[in-house]
Write an enzyme that holds these catalytic residues in place. Structure first.
Site, PDB file in Angstrom:
ATOM      1  N   TYR A   6     -12.343  -2.525  -3.951  1.00  0.00           N
ATOM      2  CA  TYR A   6     -12.674  -2.600  -2.283  1.00  0.00           C
ATOM      3  C   TYR A   6     -14.393  -2.223  -2.150  1.00  0.00           C
ATOM      4  O   TYR A   6     -14.817  -2.138  -0.860  1.00  0.00           O
ATOM      5  CB  TYR A   6     -12.148  -1.519  -1.534  1.00  0.00           C
ATOM      6  CG  TYR A   6     -10.776  -1.956  -0.888  1.00  0.00           C
ATOM      7  CD1 TYR A   6     -10.643  -3.109  -0.107  1.00  0.00           C
ATOM      8  CD2 TYR A   6      -9.889  -1.058  -1.382  1.00  0.00           C
ATOM      9  CE1 TYR A   6      -9.338  -3.544   0.224  1.00  0.00           C
ATOM     10  CE2 TYR A   6      -8.365  -1.368  -0.735  1.00  0.00           C
ATOM     11  CZ  TYR A   6      -8.381  -2.382  -0.144  1.00  0.00           C
ATOM     12  OH  TYR A   6      -7.028  -2.859   0.399  1.00  0.00           O
ATOM     13  N   THR A  22      -5.029  -7.158  10.887  1.00  0.00           N
ATOM     14  CA  THR A  22      -5.173  -5.904  10.161  1.00  0.00           C
ATOM     15  C   THR A  22      -4.688  -4.674  10.978  1.00  0.00           C
ATOM     16  O   THR A  22      -4.186  -3.753  10.348  1.00  0.00           O
ATOM     17  CB  THR A  22      -6.798  -5.731   9.977  1.00  0.00           C
ATOM     18  OG1 THR A  22      -7.173  -6.951   9.013  1.00  0.00           O
ATOM     19  CG2 THR A  22      -7.225  -4.449   9.191  1.00  0.00           C
ATOM     20  N   GLU A  40      -9.733 -11.198  -7.307  1.00  0.00           N
ATOM     21  CA  GLU A  40      -8.631  -9.900  -6.981  1.00  0.00           C
ATOM     22  C   GLU A  40      -7.412 -10.194  -8.182  1.00  0.00           C
ATOM     23  O   GLU A  40      -6.999  -9.035  -8.422  1.00  0.00           O
ATOM     24  CB  GLU A  40      -8.310  -9.877  -5.669  1.00  0.00           C
ATOM     25  CG  GLU A  40      -9.254  -9.715  -4.590  1.00  0.00           C
ATOM     26  CD  GLU A  40      -8.962  -9.341  -3.322  1.00  0.00           C
ATOM     27  OE1 GLU A  40      -9.851  -8.966  -2.366  1.00  0.00           O
ATOM     28  OE2 GLU A  40      -7.761  -9.513  -3.045  1.00  0.00           O
ATOM     29  N   PHE A  67     -15.235   3.705   6.911  1.00  0.00           N
ATOM     30  CA  PHE A  67     -13.831   3.906   6.505  1.00  0.00           C
ATOM     31  C   PHE A  67     -13.828   3.811   5.026  1.00  0.00           C
ATOM     32  O   PHE A  67     -12.560   4.018   4.300  1.00  0.00           O
ATOM     33  CB  PHE A  67     -12.746   3.215   7.304  1.00  0.00           C
ATOM     34  CG  PHE A  67     -12.820   1.416   7.084  1.00  0.00           C
ATOM     35  CD1 PHE A  67     -12.668   1.032   5.954  1.00  0.00           C
ATOM     36  CD2 PHE A  67     -13.848   0.884   8.237  1.00  0.00           C
ATOM     37  CE1 PHE A  67     -12.759  -0.247   5.760  1.00  0.00           C
ATOM     38  CE2 PHE A  67     -13.993  -0.636   7.898  1.00  0.00           C
ATOM     39  CZ  PHE A  67     -13.406  -1.095   6.633  1.00  0.00           C
ATOM     40  N   LYS A  87       0.850  -1.187  -0.090  1.00  0.00           N
ATOM     41  CA  LYS A  87       0.049  -0.098   0.051  1.00  0.00           C
ATOM     42  C   LYS A  87       0.786   1.407   0.131  1.00  0.00           C
ATOM     43  O   LYS A  87       2.130   1.294   0.257  1.00  0.00           O
ATOM     44  CB  LYS A  87      -0.845   0.230   1.317  1.00  0.00           C
ATOM     45  CG  LYS A  87      -1.838  -1.246   1.430  1.00  0.00           C
ATOM     46  CD  LYS A  87      -2.956  -1.014   2.442  1.00  0.00           C
ATOM     47  CE  LYS A  87      -4.005  -2.179   2.570  1.00  0.00           C
ATOM     48  NZ  LYS A  87      -4.974  -2.140   3.334  1.00  0.00           N
ATOM     49  N   HIS A 137      -2.135  -5.495   1.804  1.00  0.00           N
ATOM     50  CA  HIS A 137      -3.389  -6.188   1.663  1.00  0.00           C
ATOM     51  C   HIS A 137      -3.181  -7.476   0.927  1.00  0.00           C
ATOM     52  O   HIS A 137      -2.391  -7.609   0.282  1.00  0.00           O
ATOM     53  CB  HIS A 137      -4.344  -5.518   0.680  1.00  0.00           C
ATOM     54  CG  HIS A 137      -5.448  -6.381   0.280  1.00  0.00           C
ATOM     55  ND1 HIS A 137      -6.572  -6.328   0.886  1.00  0.00           N
ATOM     56  CD2 HIS A 137      -5.778  -7.080  -1.050  1.00  0.00           C
ATOM     57  CE1 HIS A 137      -7.439  -7.350   0.250  1.00  0.00           C
ATOM     58  NE2 HIS A 137      -6.889  -7.776  -0.799  1.00  0.00           N
ATOM     59  N   ARG A 170      -1.517 -14.413   4.861  1.00  0.00           N
ATOM     60  CA  ARG A 170      -2.020 -13.783   5.951  1.00  0.00           C
ATOM     61  C   ARG A 170      -1.288 -13.727   7.244  1.00  0.00           C
ATOM     62  O   ARG A 170      -1.232 -12.778   8.081  1.00  0.00           O
ATOM     63  CB  ARG A 170      -3.459 -14.198   6.097  1.00  0.00           C
ATOM     64  CG  ARG A 170      -4.378 -13.868   4.917  1.00  0.00           C
ATOM     65  CD  ARG A 170      -5.757 -14.511   4.888  1.00  0.00           C
ATOM     66  NE  ARG A 170      -6.730 -13.731   5.843  1.00  0.00           N
ATOM     67  CZ  ARG A 170      -7.084 -12.318   5.792  1.00  0.00           C
ATOM     68  NH1 ARG A 170      -6.674 -11.745   4.773  1.00  0.00           N
ATOM     69  NH2 ARG A 170      -7.906 -11.871   6.664  1.00  0.00           N
TER      70      ARG A 170
HETATM   71  P1  CMP Z   1      -7.416  -4.590   3.724  1.00  0.00           P
HETATM   72  O1  CMP Z   1      -6.868  -6.168   4.086  1.00  0.00           O
HETATM   73  O2  CMP Z   1      -6.735  -3.914   2.565  1.00  0.00           O
HETATM   74  O3  CMP Z   1      -8.989  -4.616   3.717  1.00  0.00           O
HETATM   75  C1  CMP Z   1      -9.785  -3.442   3.990  1.00  0.00           C
HETATM   76  C2  CMP Z   1      -9.131  -2.536   4.463  1.00  0.00           C
HETATM   77  O4  CMP Z   1      -9.854  -1.552   5.202  1.00  0.00           O
HETATM   78  C3  CMP Z   1      -8.079  -3.014   5.666  1.00  0.00           C
HETATM   79  O5  CMP Z   1      -7.211  -3.702   4.975  1.00  0.00           O
HETATM   80  C4  CMP Z   1      -7.854  -1.668   6.258  1.00  0.00           C
HETATM   81  O6  CMP Z   1      -6.534  -1.054   5.867  1.00  0.00           O
HETATM   82  C5  CMP Z   1      -8.845  -0.836   6.068  1.00  0.00           C
HETATM   83  N1  CMP Z   1      -9.646  -0.647   7.354  1.00  0.00           N
HETATM   84  C6  CMP Z   1     -10.164  -1.633   8.168  1.00  0.00           C
HETATM   85  N2  CMP Z   1     -10.751  -1.112   9.249  1.00  0.00           N
HETATM   86  C7  CMP Z   1     -10.622  -0.010   9.188  1.00  0.00           C
HETATM   87  C8  CMP Z   1     -10.977   1.110   9.941  1.00  0.00           C
HETATM   88  N3  CMP Z   1     -11.444   1.035  11.183  1.00  0.00           N
HETATM   89  N4  CMP Z   1     -10.472   2.352   9.670  1.00  0.00           N
HETATM   90  C9  CMP Z   1      -9.570   2.614   8.581  1.00  0.00           C
HETATM   91  N5  CMP Z   1      -9.596   1.677   7.538  1.00  0.00           N
HETATM   92  C10 CMP Z   1      -9.972   0.488   8.255  1.00  0.00           C
END
Ligand code: CMP
Length: 139
Positions: free
Chosen positions: A50, A92, A127, A58, A10, A116, A86
């Site tokens: 997404y 996350t 994806e 968010f 990212k 991600h 993962r």
């Molecule tokens: P990713 O695995 O790319 O999938 C969705 C993304 O949303 C996640 O990683 C985070 O970067 C983002 N995300 C998840 N929860 C939040 C949050 N509470 N605030 C901002 N971004 C979020």
């Protein structure tokens, strides 16, 4: 079984020149980078990628962030690659990520969390197809 998964390095990580360090973690874990490109997403493309998060509070911030600077999209291949990736990424939220994981070491926040990775076989296939053609995948 041998699997493929979609990974994105990212903007928070590409900005800090962490692509090589993150790739080393994948390779050290036995994941092979079988396709990779550095691109800059538009906000619309980030939003499409997404789309599953459209109703989340968010979502807009996430799409802005993903389009803010270049990302590196890549396909990782290996035995159980989806789960392995993962594991290497960590939780996350970097506050919950295990020591030694990419997010524990590099992520700045839950939103700017450096990487991600696809969460299941069906999303991995979708994806990968979103970013790569079959010709670009060289196992
Ligand atoms: P990713 O695995 O790319 O999938 C969705 C993304 O949303 C996640 O990683 C985070 O970067 C983002 N995300 C998840 N929860 C939040 C949050 N509470 N605030 C901002 N971004 C979020």
């Amino acid at each position: 079984a041998t699997e493929r998964t979609l990974s994105i390095i990212k903007p928070d990580a590409t900005r800090r020149n962490l692509t090589g360090k993150i790739n080393a973690k994948f390779e050290d874990a036995g994941l092979r980078i079988v396709a990779q490109k550095r691109i800059q997403l538009t906000k619309a493309q980030a939003g499409e990628f997404y789309a599953v998060h459209k109703e989340r509070p968010f979502y807009d911030e996430l799409c802005e962030f993903m389009a803010s600077e270049p990302v590196v999209v890549q396909v990782l291949e290996g035995e159980g690659a989806i789960a392995k990736n993962r594991e290497v990424m960590g939780a996350t939220n970097p506050k919950d990520a295990a020591a030694g994981t990419i997010r524990a070491e590099f992520a700045e926040s839950v939103g700017e969390n450096s990487v991600h990775g696809s969460d299941a076989a069906d999303t991995a296939a979708q994806e990968i197809a979103y970013f790569f053609s079959g010709l670009e995948l060289v196992g």
